[in-house]
Design a protein around this motif. Structure first.
Motif, PDB file in Angstrom:
ATOM      1  N   LEU A 543      23.997 -46.141 -61.151  1.00 27.55           N
ATOM      2  CA  LEU A 543      24.574 -47.474 -61.331  1.00 27.55           C
ATOM      3  C   LEU A 543      26.011 -47.400 -61.838  1.00 27.55           C
ATOM      4  O   LEU A 543      26.855 -48.221 -61.466  1.00 27.55           O
ATOM      5  N   ALA A 544      26.293 -46.421 -62.704  1.00 25.69           N
ATOM      6  CA  ALA A 544      27.652 -46.277 -63.217  1.00 25.69           C
ATOM      7  C   ALA A 544      28.627 -45.916 -62.106  1.00 25.69           C
ATOM      8  O   ALA A 544      29.782 -46.357 -62.105  1.00 25.69           O
ATOM      9  N   GLU A 545      28.164 -45.117 -61.170  1.00 29.43           N
ATOM     10  CA  GLU A 545      29.027 -44.683 -60.074  1.00 29.43           C
ATOM     11  C   GLU A 545      29.097 -45.708 -58.950  1.00 29.43           C
ATOM     12  O   GLU A 545      30.075 -45.756 -58.200  1.00 29.43           O
ATOM     13  N   GLU A 546      28.043 -46.549 -58.839  1.00 36.36           N
ATOM     14  CA  GLU A 546      28.035 -47.618 -57.838  1.00 36.36           C
ATOM     15  C   GLU A 546      27.539 -48.903 -58.485  1.00 36.36           C
ATOM     16  O   GLU A 546      26.382 -49.299 -58.314  1.00 36.36           O
ATOM     17  N   PRO A 547      28.379 -49.586 -59.264  1.00 41.04           N
ATOM     18  CA  PRO A 547      27.964 -50.764 -60.032  1.00 41.04           C
ATOM     19  C   PRO A 547      27.451 -51.931 -59.187  1.00 41.04           C
ATOM     20  O   PRO A 547      26.781 -52.816 -59.712  1.00 41.04           O
ATOM     21  N   SER A 548      27.734 -51.917 -57.888  1.00 43.05           N
ATOM     22  CA  SER A 548      27.277 -53.029 -57.037  1.00 43.05           C
ATOM     23  C   SER A 548      25.768 -52.978 -56.784  1.00 43.05           C
ATOM     24  O   SER A 548      25.172 -53.973 -56.363  1.00 43.05           O
ATOM     25  N   LEU A 549      25.145 -51.818 -57.021  1.00 46.38           N
ATOM     26  CA  LEU A 549      23.702 -51.689 -56.824  1.00 46.38           C
ATOM     27  C   LEU A 549      22.928 -52.352 -57.956  1.00 46.38           C
ATOM     28  O   LEU A 549      23.421 -52.470 -59.078  1.00 46.38           O
ATOM     29  N   THR A 550      21.686 -52.753 -57.653  1.00 40.03           N
ATOM     30  CA  THR A 550      20.768 -53.169 -58.709  1.00 40.03           C
ATOM     31  C   THR A 550      20.005 -51.926 -59.170  1.00 40.03           C
ATOM     32  O   THR A 550      19.998 -50.892 -58.494  1.00 40.03           O
ATOM     33  N   ALA A 551      19.339 -52.033 -60.311  1.00 40.16           N
ATOM     34  CA  ALA A 551      18.571 -50.893 -60.818  1.00 40.16           C
ATOM     35  C   ALA A 551      17.464 -50.506 -59.845  1.00 40.16           C
ATOM     36  O   ALA A 551      17.190 -49.320 -59.623  1.00 40.16           O
ATOM     37  N   GLU A 552      16.841 -51.506 -59.234  1.00 43.62           N
ATOM     38  CA  GLU A 552      15.758 -51.219 -58.297  1.00 43.62           C
ATOM     39  C   GLU A 552      16.278 -50.516 -57.050  1.00 43.62           C
ATOM     40  O   GLU A 552      15.644 -49.595 -56.529  1.00 43.62           O
ATOM     41  N   GLU A 553      17.464 -50.902 -56.575  1.00 45.61           N
ATOM     42  CA  GLU A 553      18.060 -50.247 -55.412  1.00 45.61           C
ATOM     43  C   GLU A 553      18.421 -48.798 -55.738  1.00 45.61           C
ATOM     44  O   GLU A 553      18.228 -47.901 -54.911  1.00 45.61           O
TER      45      GLU A 553
END
Length: 623
Positions: A543-553
């Motif tokens: 998530l830190a590297e791709e903040p656009s994702l959700t935790a579930e993704e």
């Protein structure tokens, strides 16, 4: 090393002004969010020129008047979230209710009496930090007190104010400001002048800071809290030092200011003995017609002038140190810089900087300076040189009288520099666009102190003392309380917020990209059994590297999802079967070795506690 003083004998008196941004949803007088932006995100800009106005009594504030003498253009960076109120193109809205509630909570923690009716006032500010030329401020509470180890410190007032714009940089024509900070709710807490030592100043600031953070509704990070320190000694003067960013700097700043005032008083005594005086500035450009000094030659070649002021009786004193690496000449130079000049040269340091000994002699002759006299010069365009030299002369005259009252800026090394005269009452007048409000302290509850939270986290949540203190005093304390209230295991929440994030940061993971939503979603997946506790850090890394994702993704993409309890038992049973001989021979002694094998078989997708329980039960069945 800073000298030690008998502060009681010197008559040290100090007080604090603490400015703390509130972490509210919207700004104080409009509905814009209080989130900050990078200046590169600005979508447009506009410029203004600001001028001082008279108070309701027809007076002009001295600090505002000095500021107005500097001809500057102010550029403001605006964002998608910027509204007309922030641009001063629309009247301010009503005082924000959430900000008022937080201010009332702070008043209760400081044991203050709340005013019956809060009126918004305008405070004149023409340095460009407010598009309107003033800051809006409202008195909320008075007469509080905090305790320190050296005795109580009174709290005189609590004001609710709008934060100023963020200074971005100097430009060729003036200053560039960012409007994302302008209007963020801010509380200003002023203590009584009860502080009698540098250590007590720091302790009082730490106590107030702890009380503010106890609300859970103040912003954290560099620049969100600023301390101003007022210092005087018996024979000196009140000096306000602004912009102290760190609590670690306060005691050093007080010590250095005491030292500065002591040094200035010693200079005053020597000047009195010499019958010192300050002459009128004169144009000394002719002295430097053939100079090799780059600074002076540059000013003259551009059509400028060299202005000189004779400082009679000042020889050897202009170069005297009054703070580490700062001299009386530095003070004079600060005033010259305030009026647009690059600084000054003075005869205590000349010949130097390309100025020759013969030029120094000619300069002395031009202003009729004797052996005990000093001379200061300013080389710049003629108008700037004249204004700067007049300012230098004025500051030199105050040196004959001792310590001037003024506002100074805090330097990182504990020293300070001149900013402007102390503001006066003439800068305040009523705000007619915002109606008064009737604060009701009964509508808010007194927040739990951070020190009380530490004990509660230990007793209710089973955290050890160190972790409990880290969480309670940490910037994510409100998030910890929220997720624990939603059923997340307290130990997991505390460990994630205080330990896991620190470890990821050390591994160069950009954890600053993680939002509260990222953290809440990830911990929620662990709570629901969809994510093994051991994989929380892996999800947060994604998530830190791709903040656009959700935790579930992030979980699905990295195939980090957990396994069911039945799958755990099946995997554990297979491990025990493969090692049946060892289990039969060692019984529960085989547990440690098989635990690692079982976790490996499950590829880290199962919680260790669940695997441990299943393995113990399986071994017990076989023995």
């Amino acid at each position: 090393m800073t000298a030690e003083y008998d502060y009681e004998a010197l008559g040290l008196v100090a007080g604090l002004e603490i400015h703390q941004q509130l972490d509210t949803e919207t700004k104080l007088f409009c509905s814009c969010p209080t989130e900050r932006h990078d200046p590169d995100e600005a979508v447009r800009s506009f410029t203004r020129y600001l001028h001082p106005t008279k108070s309701e009594l027809g007076e002009i504030d001295e600090a505002a008047l000095e500021e107005s003498q500097i001809d500057r253009e102010f550029e403001y960076l605006a964002y998608d979230s910027t509204c007309l109120v922030e641009e001063d193109d629309e009247p301010p809205h009503r005082l924000d209710d959430e900000a008022l509630d937080v201010a009332l909570e702070i008043a209760q923690l400081l044991d203050m009496g709340v005013v019956d009716q809060a009126h918004v006032m305008r405070k004149i500010v023409v340095d460009g930090s407010n598009t309107s030329g003033f800051q809006r401020s409202s008195l909320i509470a008075t007469d509080g007190e905090i305790e320190t180890s050296e005795g109580p410190v009174g709290i005189e007032d609590l004001l609710l104010e709008e934060e100023s714009a963020q200074r971005i940089e100097e430009t060729d024509s003036g200053v560039r400001w960012s409007l994302d900070r302008l209007g963020i709710p801010l509380v200003e807490i002023g203590t009584s002048p009860d502080i009698r030592s540098p250590e007590q100043a720091r302790e009082a600031a730490e106590r107030i800071g702890m009380l503010l953070r106890s609300t859970g509704t103040v912003k954290r990070g560099l620049g969100t809290i600023r301390q101003d320190v007022n210092v005087s000694i018996a024979e000196g003067a009140r000096v306000e030092m602004k912009g102290v960013q760190s609590l670690d700097e306060i005691d050093d700043l007080v010590r250095e200011e005491v030292g500065r005032q002591v040094a200035l008083l010693e200079i005053r005594k020597e000047l009195e003995k010499r019958g010192a005086s300050v002459g009128d500035p004169i144009d000394a450009s002719a002295v430097f017609e053939d100079t090799e000094s780059g600074v002076i030659r540059g000013a003259l070649s551009g059509g400028g002038s060299v202005m000189a002021v004779p400082l009679r009786g000042f020889d050897g004193l202009v170069g005297r140190e009054i703070q580490p690496d700062r001299r009386l000449g530095t003070e004079l130079s600060d005033h010259a810089k305030r009026h647009g000049a690059g600084g000054i040269f003075h005869t205590d340091e000349l010949p130097a900087y390309g100025v020759t000994e013969s030029e120094v002699g000619a300069l002395r002759e031009a202003v009729d300076a004797g052996e005990e006299d000093a001379v200061a010069i300013v080389a710049d365009d003629t108008r700037t040189a004249e204004l700067a030299t007049e300012a230098v002369a004025a500051r030199a005259r105050t040196a004959i009288n001792g310590v001037p009252e003024e506002t100074r800026g805090a330097n990182e090394d504990g020293t300070s520099r001149y900013l402007r005269p102390l503001p006066g009452a003439a800068r305040m007048y009523p705000e007619t666009d915002v109606p008064p409000v009737d604060p009701d302290p009964s509508e808010v509850e007194t927040p739990e102190l951070l020190t009380e939270k530490v004990e509660r986290y230990r007793s209710e949540h089973g955290l050890d003392a160190g972790l409990a203190e880290q969480v309670a005093f940490g910037r994510r304390m409100p998030l910890f309380e929220r997720v624990v209230g939603e059923g997340v295991d307290p130990t997991l929440a505390a460990g994630t917020l205080e330990s896991t994030l620190t470890e990821l940061r050390r591994d160069d993971v950009p954890v600053e990209s993680l939002t509260d939503a990222h953290l809440t979603e990830t911990l929620g997946l662990a709570r629901d059994g969809d994510l093994p506790k051991g994989s929380v850090g892996d999800v947060l890394t994604v998530l830190a590297e791709e903040p656009s994702l959700t935790a579930e993704e992030a979980l699905d993409r990295e195939n980090l999802g957990g396994v069911s309890e039945d799958e755990v038992r099946d995997a554990v049973s297979e491990v025990v079967d493969r090692n049946a001989g060892q289990v039969e021979e060692e019984g529960m002694g085989a547990f440690s070795g098989l635990m690692g094998e079982a976790m490996g078989a499950l590829q880290g997708k199962a919680d260790g506690e669940v695997v441990s329980t299943a393995l113990r039960e399986e071994i017990q069945k076989r023995t």
